[in-house]
Design an enzyme around this catalytic site. Structure first.
Site, PDB file in Angstrom:
ATOM      1  N   ARG A  21     -16.447   5.541   8.734  1.00  0.00           N
ATOM      2  CA  ARG A  21     -17.586   4.666   8.452  1.00  0.00           C
ATOM      3  C   ARG A  21     -18.381   4.470   9.742  1.00  0.00           C
ATOM      4  O   ARG A  21     -17.808   4.418  10.836  1.00  0.00           O
ATOM      5  CB  ARG A  21     -17.131   3.296   7.937  1.00  0.00           C
TER       6      ARG A  21
ATOM      7  N   HIS B 207     -23.178  12.227   4.824  1.00  0.00           N
ATOM      8  CA  HIS B 207     -22.130  11.538   4.048  1.00  0.00           C
ATOM      9  C   HIS B 207     -21.625  12.427   2.901  1.00  0.00           C
ATOM     10  O   HIS B 207     -21.678  12.057   1.723  1.00  0.00           O
ATOM     11  CB  HIS B 207     -22.629  10.187   3.491  1.00  0.00           C
TER      12      HIS B 207
HETATM   13  P1  NDP Z   1      -6.391   3.980   3.648  1.00  0.00           P
HETATM   14  O1  NDP Z   1      -6.572   2.542   3.338  1.00  0.00           O
HETATM   15  O2  NDP Z   1      -5.396   4.762   2.870  1.00  0.00           O
HETATM   16  O3  NDP Z   1      -6.020   4.164   5.196  1.00  0.00           O
HETATM   17  C1  NDP Z   1      -6.594   3.426   6.207  1.00  0.00           C
HETATM   18  C2  NDP Z   1      -5.832   3.664   7.484  1.00  0.00           C
HETATM   19  O4  NDP Z   1      -6.463   2.922   8.531  1.00  0.00           O
HETATM   20  C3  NDP Z   1      -4.384   3.155   7.414  1.00  0.00           C
HETATM   21  O5  NDP Z   1      -3.523   4.028   8.094  1.00  0.00           O
HETATM   22  C4  NDP Z   1      -4.470   1.822   8.150  1.00  0.00           C
HETATM   23  O6  NDP Z   1      -3.266   1.404   8.771  1.00  0.00           O
HETATM   24  C5  NDP Z   1      -5.496   2.132   9.203  1.00  0.00           C
HETATM   25  N1  NDP Z   1      -6.076   0.893   9.719  1.00  0.00           N
HETATM   26  C6  NDP Z   1      -6.759  -0.064   9.057  1.00  0.00           C
HETATM   27  N2  NDP Z   1      -7.116  -1.048   9.891  1.00  0.00           N
HETATM   28  C7  NDP Z   1      -6.637  -0.715  11.112  1.00  0.00           C
HETATM   29  C8  NDP Z   1      -6.664  -1.336  12.379  1.00  0.00           C
HETATM   30  N3  NDP Z   1      -7.249  -2.517  12.569  1.00  0.00           N
HETATM   31  N4  NDP Z   1      -6.061  -0.705  13.400  1.00  0.00           N
HETATM   32  C9  NDP Z   1      -5.444   0.487  13.227  1.00  0.00           C
HETATM   33  N5  NDP Z   1      -5.372   1.140  12.042  1.00  0.00           N
HETATM   34  C10 NDP Z   1      -5.966   0.536  11.009  1.00  0.00           C
HETATM   35  O7  NDP Z   1      -7.838   4.633   3.534  1.00  0.00           O
HETATM   36  P2  NDP Z   1      -8.208   6.158   3.224  1.00  0.00           P
HETATM   37  O8  NDP Z   1      -7.420   7.030   4.124  1.00  0.00           O
HETATM   38  O9  NDP Z   1      -8.163   6.421   1.776  1.00  0.00           O
HETATM   39  O10 NDP Z   1      -9.758   6.158   3.639  1.00  0.00           O
HETATM   40  C11 NDP Z   1     -10.160   5.866   4.970  1.00  0.00           C
HETATM   41  C12 NDP Z   1     -11.665   5.652   5.010  1.00  0.00           C
HETATM   42  O11 NDP Z   1     -12.338   6.891   4.842  1.00  0.00           O
HETATM   43  C13 NDP Z   1     -12.238   4.803   3.882  1.00  0.00           C
HETATM   44  O12 NDP Z   1     -12.062   3.416   4.145  1.00  0.00           O
HETATM   45  C14 NDP Z   1     -13.678   5.197   3.876  1.00  0.00           C
HETATM   46  O13 NDP Z   1     -14.390   4.340   4.742  1.00  0.00           O
HETATM   47  C15 NDP Z   1     -13.673   6.615   4.439  1.00  0.00           C
HETATM   48  N6  NDP Z   1     -14.114   7.627   3.471  1.00  0.00           N
HETATM   49  C16 NDP Z   1     -15.199   8.403   3.783  1.00  0.00           C
HETATM   50  C17 NDP Z   1     -15.641   9.377   2.912  1.00  0.00           C
HETATM   51  C18 NDP Z   1     -16.789  10.266   3.264  1.00  0.00           C
HETATM   52  O14 NDP Z   1     -17.254  11.052   2.437  1.00  0.00           O
HETATM   53  N7  NDP Z   1     -17.289  10.228   4.487  1.00  0.00           N
HETATM   54  C19 NDP Z   1     -14.983   9.605   1.616  1.00  0.00           C
HETATM   55  C20 NDP Z   1     -13.843   8.758   1.402  1.00  0.00           C
HETATM   56  C21 NDP Z   1     -13.441   7.803   2.305  1.00  0.00           C
HETATM   57  P3  NDP Z   1      -1.936   1.088   7.917  1.00  0.00           P
HETATM   58  O15 NDP Z   1      -1.421   2.452   7.489  1.00  0.00           O
HETATM   59  O16 NDP Z   1      -1.067   0.448   8.876  1.00  0.00           O
HETATM   60  O17 NDP Z   1      -2.369   0.238   6.760  1.00  0.00           O
END
Ligand code: NDP
Length: 307
Positions: free
Chosen positions: A222, A270
């Site tokens: 993002r 995107h």
């Molecule tokens: P998930 O919720 O499965 O994973 C998020 C990861 O980020 C987890 O490992 C989480 O840690 C980690 N995280 C969250 N907050 C923190 C923090 N403060 N510090 C360190 N690590 C953190 O999401 P997805 O993998 O499914 O998707 C990730 C992002 O990808 C989405 O939120 C979206 O914004 C983006 N996206 C973009 C697309 C595009 O076309 N460009 C398409 C789809 C998604 P933990 O494992 O400990 O919870």
């Protein structure tokens, strides 16, 4: 018994989803009426995209869940009128799309593809690219998408590490709980974090300076994960050699933005990964089946964490 499903996304999306959603619901044995227009108090489930006209959930008094069609939930998770469970999109096609975008764009930079494509006899410069074994990638965010990308990069031979909020023990992938150490070893950093108040400006002047000189950045997560001014400065000095960016604070990326014309920036619109109706309908249908069977929903968002 039939359930009422409101499809609250754009009209174009309804054309795409109408048949796959009906098919997926019937596959899991749920009889449903699905429509884009329905009396709010008759709605049992809301299939949702945050750019929908529905922004006030108060009238949906009997709805059991909001089923988001996007993986990112930052535009709905803090809606104060939302009191029922919110589930986000996870599906194998979304994951596969992201794996392809990330590996493709890393390989482009890693192999120096742009420089090696010889357009004329004068561009014949045979320089061997580095090997993946000698190249360190850090994936920030080891969730559904980050972990799949980390595994794919490991499979290609890269030396892969990951960083997440909760520590992870993943064979063959070095886990970091501290961001500074995770970045200090990153020839490439891939951002697959959600947009939350904790992740805003994860890459800023201080953290970018920790990365090795000549490091590259890929952001399909993002826009707010990066302090744009700090990244442009780091690109100007050459400390960061390249940034491949799919997401931005404002989308479409405004015409005057410094990223457009920077020689070390690649902009993609995107498109890193798309929710495809044939696959995501199955996730939605399974959650409706679960809701009706009294089973826990899949991929329910932790409202306090914001993802
Ligand atoms: P998930 O919720 O499965 O994973 C998020 C990861 O980020 C987890 O490992 C989480 O840690 C980690 N995280 C969250 N907050 C923190 C923090 N403060 N510090 C360190 N690590 C953190 O999401 P997805 O993998 O499914 O998707 C990730 C992002 O990808 C989405 O939120 C979206 O914004 C983006 N996206 C973009 C697309 C595009 O076309 N460009 C398409 C789809 C998604 P933990 O494992 O400990 O919870």
């Amino acid at each position: 018994m039939s359930v009422n499903v409101l499809f609250a996304a754009t009209k174009a999306r309804w054309e795409e989803y109408r048949d796959p959603l009906h098919a997926a619901l019937s596959e899991v044995g749920v009889t449903a009426k699905i429509d884009i227009d329905m009396a709010p108090r008759q709605v049992d489930y809301i299939v949702y995209a945050p750019n929908s006209e529905v922004q006030d959930f108060t009238p949906y008094t009997r709805a059991k869940a909001v089923l988001n069609l996007w993986a990112g939930v930052e535009a709905v998770v803090h809606n104060p009128t939302l009191k029922i469970p919110l589930c986000r999109m996870v599906d194998p096609a979304l994951t596969q799309g992201m794996v392809e975008w990330v590996t493709g764009h890393i390989l482009r930079l890693h192999l120096g593809m742009d420089a090696h494509i010889t357009a004329s006899p004068g561009t014949w410069r045979p320089v061997a690219p580095p090997l993946a074994f000698d190249t360190r990638v850090t994936v920030l965010g080891l969730g559904e998408l980050g972990l799949a990308c980390a595994e794919a990069l490991k499979g290609l031979g890269f030396d892969v590490a990951g960083w997440s909020r909760t520590p992870k023990d993943i064979p063959g992938i070095t886990g970091f709980h501290g961001l500074d150490e995770a970045l200090a070893r990153a020839d490439y950093a891939v951002l697959l974090l959600p947009a939350t108040s904790d992740t805003e400006n994860t890459l800023n002047a201080r953290t970018l300076a920790l990365m090795p000189a000549g490091a590259r950045i890929l952001n399909p997560g993002r826009g707010p994960l990066i302090d744009d001014k700090a990244l442009l400065n780091a690109l100007d000095t050459g400390h960061i050699a390249h940034a491949t960016l799919d997401v931005f604070r404002t989308e479409p990326l405004p015409p005057g933005h410094g990223y457009w014309h920077h020689k070390s920036v690649t902009v993609t619109p995107h498109v890193a990964s798309e929710t495809r109706a044939a696959y995501s309908s199955k996730t939605v249908a399974e959650n409706i089946r679960r809701g009706e069977a009294g089973e826990p929903f899949l991929h329910q968002v932790d409202r306090r964490a914001g993802y």
